[in-house]
Design an enzyme around this catalytic site. Sequence first.
Site, mmCIF file in Angstrom:
data_model
loop_
_atom_site.group_PDB
_atom_site.id
_atom_site.type_symbol
_atom_site.label_atom_id
_atom_site.label_comp_id
_atom_site.label_asym_id
_atom_site.label_seq_id
_atom_site.Cartn_x
_atom_site.Cartn_y
_atom_site.Cartn_z
ATOM 1 N N SER A 64 -9.629 1.539 2.710
ATOM 2 C CA SER A 64 -8.801 2.388 1.852
ATOM 3 C C SER A 64 -7.769 1.614 1.049
ATOM 4 O O SER A 64 -7.139 2.152 0.144
ATOM 5 C CB SER A 64 -8.087 3.446 2.699
ATOM 6 O OG SER A 64 -7.219 2.846 3.646
ATOM 7 N N SER A 81 -10.120 -0.991 6.557
ATOM 8 C CA SER A 81 -9.453 -0.780 5.274
ATOM 9 C C SER A 81 -8.798 -2.008 4.665
ATOM 10 O O SER A 81 -8.417 -1.979 3.494
ATOM 11 C CB SER A 81 -8.414 0.343 5.405
ATOM 12 O OG SER A 81 -9.053 1.584 5.558
ATOM 13 N N LYS A 84 0.840 -1.205 0.000
ATOM 14 C CA LYS A 84 0.000 0.000 0.000
ATOM 15 C C LYS A 84 0.874 1.254 0.000
ATOM 16 O O LYS A 84 1.914 1.301 0.666
ATOM 17 C CB LYS A 84 -0.908 -0.036 1.224
ATOM 18 C CG LYS A 84 -1.983 1.039 1.275
ATOM 19 C CD LYS A 84 -2.883 0.797 2.486
ATOM 20 C CE LYS A 84 -4.003 1.815 2.590
ATOM 21 N NZ LYS A 84 -4.907 1.506 3.737
#
Length: 445
Positions: free
Chosen positions: A152, A176, A76
């Site tokens: 996310s 997330s 990420k």
Amino acid sequence: MKTLAELSRALEAGETSSVALVREALDRILDPEGQGDRVFTMIDPERSVATAERMDALRAAGQAPSPLAGVPVSIKALFDLQGKVTTAGSKVLADAPAAREDAPAVARLREAGMVVMGHTNMTEFAYSGLGLNPHYGTPGSGPDRRHAPGGSSSGAAVSVAEGMAAMGLGTDTGGSCRIPAAWNGLVGFKPTARRVPTAGAFPLSQTLDSIGPIARTVEDCALADAVLAGEALDGAADVPALSGLRFAVLENYVTGDMTPHVSAAYQAGLKALEAAGASLTSLSLPDLDRLPGLNARGGIVAAEALAIHRELLDRRREGYDPRVSIRILKGESLEPGEYEALLATRAEIIATADAATAPFDAVLMPTTPMEAPLIAELDRDEAYYGSANLLALRNPTVGNFLDRCAISVPLPAAGLPVGLMLMGPTMGDRRLLAVARAVEATLAG
């Protein structure tokens, strides 16, 4: 792409090579018909291939650093990668200095020999559960690209769903990892926050941030979690018999506003577990009904996010996604002493919930009460975006607020994917992963 466990066995048996796996992943990332340019914000093909070549040589010499050596993974975009800029999905950090060293979580993956494919896309600064990003584009969910990927950790999940990596490293402050896993038909694990070091990851909330994997199976998440937590790869508890397990089915707060699609899959899943011999008991945690009020002015997350972003917002607010900046700025509405009171209230609610759930192996609930919404509808309607975001985050945030470990596993469903969430006790991570494997096997059977 196969699972982490399958790829590990294939590498050990000489049925494939790390170079072959990495080149396959790169082909999918760079496919002009694909969405790799929205899934990844940065790739480093030369380093990825060079690492794969080194892992193949070490394995041939009997010196592979771990059974997972040579497997491609994605990271990420809020994690530091040595020599790369940590954008956290934002353009306002695009000109920041490159990271001097890897984040500890990334370093542990590299030490295990896993091959980093690059940075994956995400909601800007990790502050939404839907996964949209106006700066780098929005990848569609793997099962149906018209639908939101979940956030996310959007790119982390889609990278796995579309075979660009065998595991995606994500973060989870309010769902997330679990939301994008649920909407992509994958498994997402949120560990107890303190188990994996968060240094080198751009923070959203130092109280609630957790670092976890998104992968195809619970076994894969258990393998990745062991590496991330610095534990032995064989350290998972034995998978228990489902017939000996006791589950609490949470009945308040998390069951409202379920769509018919999610409700049907969830009820069928509960019936399958009960038919396999698991004990299911209805449970209410009344304190959870207080959460909307506690978060009315942004809660703990907005207070801590504002402290992190205040100076940057003063200088470059126009560069933020307005859907993100407005949530951060809610922290300005907190009254004096409210943040400290929220932390104290949280501690009290945790103690009450711990006592109520102690007799059970896990607490069950839908990961999200709705399936993935259409990206076009979210883009078209700001009010719908806001309500969908709150609804997507509602259930997963329970695990973060209660300082628990939690995992989302796929439920059998025709059409868009649906997730079942299991929430375990604080620091009961390895046991929860073992229990989740038993549930996964039952649902898949």
